[in-house]
Motif scaffolding. Structure first.
Motif, mmCIF file in Angstrom:
data_model
loop_
_atom_site.group_PDB
_atom_site.id
_atom_site.type_symbol
_atom_site.label_atom_id
_atom_site.label_comp_id
_atom_site.label_asym_id
_atom_site.label_seq_id
_atom_site.Cartn_x
_atom_site.Cartn_y
_atom_site.Cartn_z
ATOM 1 N N THR A 152 24.579 -13.280 19.633
ATOM 2 C CA THR A 152 25.552 -12.595 18.791
ATOM 3 C C THR A 152 25.497 -13.070 17.347
ATOM 4 O O THR A 152 26.228 -12.563 16.495
ATOM 5 N N GLU A 153 24.638 -14.028 17.052
ATOM 6 C CA GLU A 153 24.499 -14.532 15.689
ATOM 7 C C GLU A 153 23.314 -13.853 15.009
ATOM 8 O O GLU A 153 22.401 -13.356 15.662
ATOM 9 N N ILE A 154 23.352 -13.848 13.672
ATOM 10 C CA ILE A 154 22.274 -13.267 12.893
ATOM 11 C C ILE A 154 21.654 -14.341 12.008
ATOM 12 O O ILE A 154 22.371 -15.023 11.262
ATOM 13 N N SER A 155 20.349 -14.522 12.124
ATOM 14 C CA SER A 155 19.630 -15.418 11.225
ATOM 15 C C SER A 155 18.959 -14.576 10.144
ATOM 16 O O SER A 155 18.626 -13.412 10.373
ATOM 17 N N LYS A 156 18.764 -15.144 8.964
ATOM 18 C CA LYS A 156 18.200 -14.349 7.880
ATOM 19 C C LYS A 156 17.321 -15.199 6.976
ATOM 20 O O LYS A 156 17.366 -16.429 6.989
ATOM 21 N N CYS A 157 16.521 -14.511 6.158
ATOM 22 C CA CYS A 157 15.799 -15.144 5.069
ATOM 23 C C CYS A 157 15.505 -14.089 4.011
ATOM 24 O O CYS A 157 15.485 -12.893 4.303
ATOM 25 N N GLU A 158 15.333 -14.520 2.785
ATOM 26 C CA GLU A 158 15.088 -13.614 1.667
ATOM 27 C C GLU A 158 13.610 -13.623 1.301
ATOM 28 O O GLU A 158 12.965 -14.674 1.307
ATOM 29 N N ILE A 159 13.075 -12.463 0.971
ATOM 30 C CA ILE A 159 11.726 -12.367 0.424
ATOM 31 C C ILE A 159 11.765 -11.483 -0.817
ATOM 32 O O ILE A 159 12.694 -10.715 -1.018
ATOM 33 N N GLY A 160 10.711 -11.574 -1.625
ATOM 34 C CA GLY A 160 10.646 -10.750 -2.830
ATOM 35 C C GLY A 160 11.021 -11.541 -4.067
ATOM 36 O O GLY A 160 11.132 -12.780 -4.029
ATOM 37 N N PRO A 161 11.187 -10.791 -5.196
ATOM 38 C CA PRO A 161 11.186 -9.330 -5.304
ATOM 39 C C PRO A 161 9.810 -8.716 -5.024
ATOM 40 O O PRO A 161 8.800 -9.237 -5.469
ATOM 41 N N LEU A 162 9.834 -7.618 -4.288
ATOM 42 C CA LEU A 162 8.616 -6.848 -4.050
ATOM 43 C C LEU A 162 8.979 -5.410 -3.747
ATOM 44 O O LEU A 162 10.130 -5.089 -3.481
ATOM 45 N N ASN A 163 7.988 -4.550 -3.789
ATOM 46 C CA ASN A 163 8.190 -3.135 -3.496
ATOM 47 C C ASN A 163 8.422 -2.973 -1.996
ATOM 48 O O ASN A 163 7.605 -3.414 -1.190
ATOM 49 N N GLU A 170 9.877 -19.091 11.494
ATOM 50 C CA GLU A 170 10.762 -20.240 11.749
ATOM 51 C C GLU A 170 12.174 -19.977 11.238
ATOM 52 O O GLU A 170 13.159 -20.307 11.910
ATOM 53 N N LYS A 171 12.289 -19.353 10.059
ATOM 54 C CA LYS A 171 13.619 -19.084 9.501
ATOM 55 C C LYS A 171 14.394 -18.072 10.347
ATOM 56 O O LYS A 171 15.611 -18.165 10.474
ATOM 57 N N LEU A 172 13.697 -17.115 10.919
ATOM 58 C CA LEU A 172 14.362 -16.100 11.735
ATOM 59 C C LEU A 172 14.523 -16.525 13.194
ATOM 60 O O LEU A 172 15.181 -15.830 13.973
ATOM 61 N N GLY A 173 13.898 -17.630 13.572
ATOM 62 C CA GLY A 173 14.008 -18.105 14.955
ATOM 63 C C GLY A 173 13.227 -17.262 15.936
ATOM 64 O O GLY A 173 13.620 -17.142 17.108
ATOM 65 N N LEU A 174 12.098 -16.684 15.483
ATOM 66 C CA LEU A 174 11.266 -15.860 16.357
ATOM 67 C C LEU A 174 10.268 -16.727 17.114
ATOM 68 O O LEU A 174 9.862 -17.791 16.632
ATOM 69 N N PRO A 175 9.824 -16.294 18.294
ATOM 70 C CA PRO A 175 8.937 -17.130 19.120
ATOM 71 C C PRO A 175 7.488 -17.142 18.639
ATOM 72 O O PRO A 175 6.737 -18.048 18.989
#
Length: 428
Positions: free
Chosen positions: A85-96, A127-132
């Motif tokens: 039920t939690e959301i992990s996030k990370c920022e990328i960019g600026p990019l198109n 790693e930031k998003l907690g993906l396997p």
């Protein structure tokens, strides 16, 4: 056939809350419109803020772009992934944003390949998003336009509906002209919001928030008298065609109000401002008993009032008391409806949800609970949000309040229409 999202109500609600209480409109669904970058961009470019959602067998992830797909403009993009039920996030960019769909030396952090149904991330992003893992296949991709919950067009429509409801109630005439004003009895546990509902109705027609009826939520309640509240159309306007009747709140223990008193109120034997005493119920022979009430003195509709945040913890004694009252009301042929108050106190429910409150899962569960526990038809349960801490009227709340009131007037018409002929000749 309408195209629908794979997100559950709870997942969609979490995303809306996380990204600023916006409304999602589904623009693109890969399994319907095609797994193609060109088809996605064709449907989703120049749509404002965009949310792209990817569905892996075990994970939901995606990207939020506040500027959407706008050609050559570079923007910051928020990547996200659900962790239960939690959301992990990370920022990328600026990019198109278009570069999300093609890997190159500018973007290697998060790539969606629609044709191959695969998403590739950098190790850092993973790693930031907690993906396997960095490379994952997916089975669906959806793109949503993110809009303000109440844009000007929506607000104008709500205000127009409010004015229409107010006009309908102002011009309402009780069935057959049998009475001039419908009497609606508010009945429910202490703290359920009975007095607050009257205050809310008066506020709508007065044009500002008012608090004529005292409101309380402690174990003894505030109201100890029977009150009949006439509502005027504005400060100095004419009385509206209904009267809201308020009884002391029900409690598990024997208090001032007993079943005999409720039945006497129902039949018009009790005057306004009467102070109840359970040791001396209002019966024939009682000094304050009205012996020959007219039809206008009787109750024409009973509205049970329940609080959404406490309906699940009603005691067995309270449930049984309400069931006994309902049984007696049915014997009297009295129509019954339900008001569910305090819905905006439920988890994840916000003011924005009031626009379409009956679709909200937590509210649906409360409606089903009332139906299951007491047998009220779902079509007779109306959701309202009274004014508690607000200083200004809110059109969305007003629409819920007025809609419920209109339904109660229609229910009262059913009661009047069903009366035996000899009871309709008792005067107005």
């Amino acid at each position: 056939m309408a195209v629908t999202t794979c997100l559950t109500w709870m997942q969609e609600k979490h995303l809306k809350t996380y990204f600023g209480e916006e409304q999602f409109s589904l623009l693109y669904k890969a399994s319907v419109h095609g797994f193609s970058k060109e088809k996605l961009l064709d449907r989703c470019s120049h749509q404002g803020s965009i949310l792209t959602v990817i569905y892996n067998e075990y994970h939901i992830l995606g990207a939020y772009m506040p500027g959407g797909y706008l050609g050559e403009l570079d923007i910051s993009i928020t990547l996200f992934a659900f962790q239960e039920t939690e959301i992990s996030k990370c920022e990328i960019g600026p990019l198109n944003p278009c570069l999300l769909f093609s890997g190159n030396n500018i973007n290697s952090q998060f790539i969606i390949n629609l044709e191959k149904k695969a998403v590739v991330t950098s190790v850092t992003t993973m790693e930031k998003l907690g993906l396997p893992q960095c490379c994952m296949s997916f089975k669906e991709c959806e793109v949503f336009r993110c809009e303000d919950l109440l844009d000007k067009r929506s607000v104008d429509g709500i205000i127009e509906l409010k004015e229409s409801l107010m006009s309908t109630i102002r011009t309402y005439k009780p069935y057959g002209g049998l009475v001039h004003q419908i009497q609606i009895l508010l009945l429910g546990p202490i703290g359920a919001g009975k007095s607050s509902f009257f205050n809310a109705v008066k506020s709508v027609f007065r044009g500002h928030v008012t608090n004529q009826a005292l409101v309380g939520s402690d174990i003894t309640g505030v109201s100890e008298k029977y009150r009949r509240y006439v509502v005027k159309d504005g400060k100095d306007g004419d009385p509206l065609p209904f009267i809201l009747c308020d009884l002391p709140g029900l409690s598990e223990k024997e208090g001032r109000l007993c079943l005999d008193d409720i039945l006497s109120v129902l039949k018009g034997h009790v005057a306004d401002r009467y102070q109840f005493n359970s040791m001396n119920p209002v019966k024939p022979g009682h000094g304050d008993y009205i012996c020959y009430p007219l039809l206008k003195d009787r109750i024409h509709c009973v509205a049970f009032v329940f609080s959404a945040y406490s309906v699940h913890c009603l005691s067995d004694e309270m449930v049984e008391k309400i069931k006994r009252i309902r049984k007696e009301l049915i014997k009297c042929g009295m129509v019954q409806v339900v008001l569910l108050t305090h819905v905006d106190t439920l988890d994840l429910i916000t003011k924005g949800d009031l626009i379409d409150i009956y679709k909200c899962v937590p509210v649906k569960l409360k409606l089903e609970e009332l139906h299951r526990e007491f047998g009220f038809p779902l079509s007779d349960i109306f959701v309202v949000s009274n004014y508690s801490s607000e200083w200004e009227l809110e059109p969305v709340k007003d629409v819920l309040i007025l809609s419920a009131l209109r339904q109660m007037l229609w229910a009262a018409d059913d009661f009047l229409e069903d009366l035996p002929l000899e009871e309709t000749n008792r005067g107005v």
